[in-house]
Design an enzyme around this catalytic site. Structure first.
Site, mmCIF file in Angstrom:
data_model
loop_
_atom_site.group_PDB
_atom_site.id
_atom_site.type_symbol
_atom_site.label_atom_id
_atom_site.label_comp_id
_atom_site.label_asym_id
_atom_site.label_seq_id
_atom_site.Cartn_x
_atom_site.Cartn_y
_atom_site.Cartn_z
ATOM 1 N N ARG A 261 4.754 58.149 -1.281
ATOM 2 C CA ARG A 261 4.835 57.002 -2.172
ATOM 3 C C ARG A 261 3.826 57.190 -3.294
ATOM 4 N NH1 ARG A 261 3.874 52.352 2.188
ATOM 5 N NH2 ARG A 261 2.132 53.757 2.516
ATOM 6 N N ARG B 222 3.323 52.367 -3.738
ATOM 7 C CA ARG B 222 2.337 51.635 -2.945
ATOM 8 C C ARG B 222 1.246 51.168 -3.896
ATOM 9 N NH1 ARG B 222 -0.181 51.179 2.312
ATOM 10 N NH2 ARG B 222 -1.618 49.512 1.871
ATOM 11 N N GLU C 248 1.916 43.727 7.146
ATOM 12 C CA GLU C 248 3.264 44.277 7.273
ATOM 13 C C GLU C 248 4.263 43.123 7.310
ATOM 14 O OE1 GLU C 248 4.005 47.531 7.070
ATOM 15 O OE2 GLU C 248 1.869 47.721 6.677
#
Length: 200
Positions: free
Chosen positions: A119, A68, A76
């Protein structure tokens, strides 16, 4: 004649409660030190380099590792925004902007902290281009703990998302059942403790 003053008598309750308080405080300090040691071990800096798959405007996969981009938040993939009163696929365009920045070249990512979805939070580059910063400068991501001045410049220039109206990605996720995320601020023990205790 000298009067001798009697020494003050300790109350039993105070002594017992004081010892209990000292023990609780010692255990709390020891616990914090252990958590800090675990945190320092967990936040070891990792550098990954290679070809990536771009998932959306702020996340990549490199050799199976999910990454990330730290300090930014992009729409998104399925998010829709408005420009001149017309819907457009801003999530897909944000992803496309990141794909274009990378241009099929090798990406180098460096980070030491993971988010609640495991992440790696990282700053990624292609050559001299810092991808995190470039996405915000182009208006295809918003500041999310960093890059505030870049966001302001993109807003002034009506770049990317700022050319129309949009829900901030975190707000869109809330209303569409997406992943809930917290801003990527500099690592801190309190943020880490909150996440461990489920308070963030």
């Amino acid at each position: 004649m000298l009067k001798m003053r009697a020494a003050p008598r300790r109350r039993r309750g105070q002594s017992w409660s004081r010892r209990l308080w000292d023990a609780v405080l010692a255990i709390a300090i020891l616990g914090l030190l252990l958590l800090l040691a675990a945190r320092l071990d967990r936040s070891e800096t990792h550098t990954l380099e290679g070809r990536v798959t771009v998932n959306d405007g702020d996340s990549l996969t490199l050799d199976g590792a999910r990454i990330r981009l730290r300090g930014i938040d992009a729409p998104e993939f399925d998010q829709v925004c408005k420009r001149a009163g017309v819907d457009y696929p801003c999530g897909k365009l944000s992803r496309g902007a990141l794909v274009t920045l990378i241009g099929g070249r090798a990406v180098s990512c460096e980070g030491g902290e993971r988010d609640r979805y495991d992440r790696l939070l990282a700053t990624c580059r292609v050559g001299d281009i810092e991808l995190n910063r470039a996405q915000v400068e182009a208006g295809w991501a918003v500041a999310y703990g960093a890059y505030r001045s870049e966001e302001e410049a993109a807003r002034r220039e009506s770049a990317g998302l700022w050319s129309g109206s949009f829900d901030r990605p975190q707000d869109w996720r809330r209303t569409h059942g997406g992943m809930v995320e917290t801003e990527h601020v500099l690592p801190g023990i309190l943020d880490w403790l909150r996440s461990r205790l489920g308070l963030s």
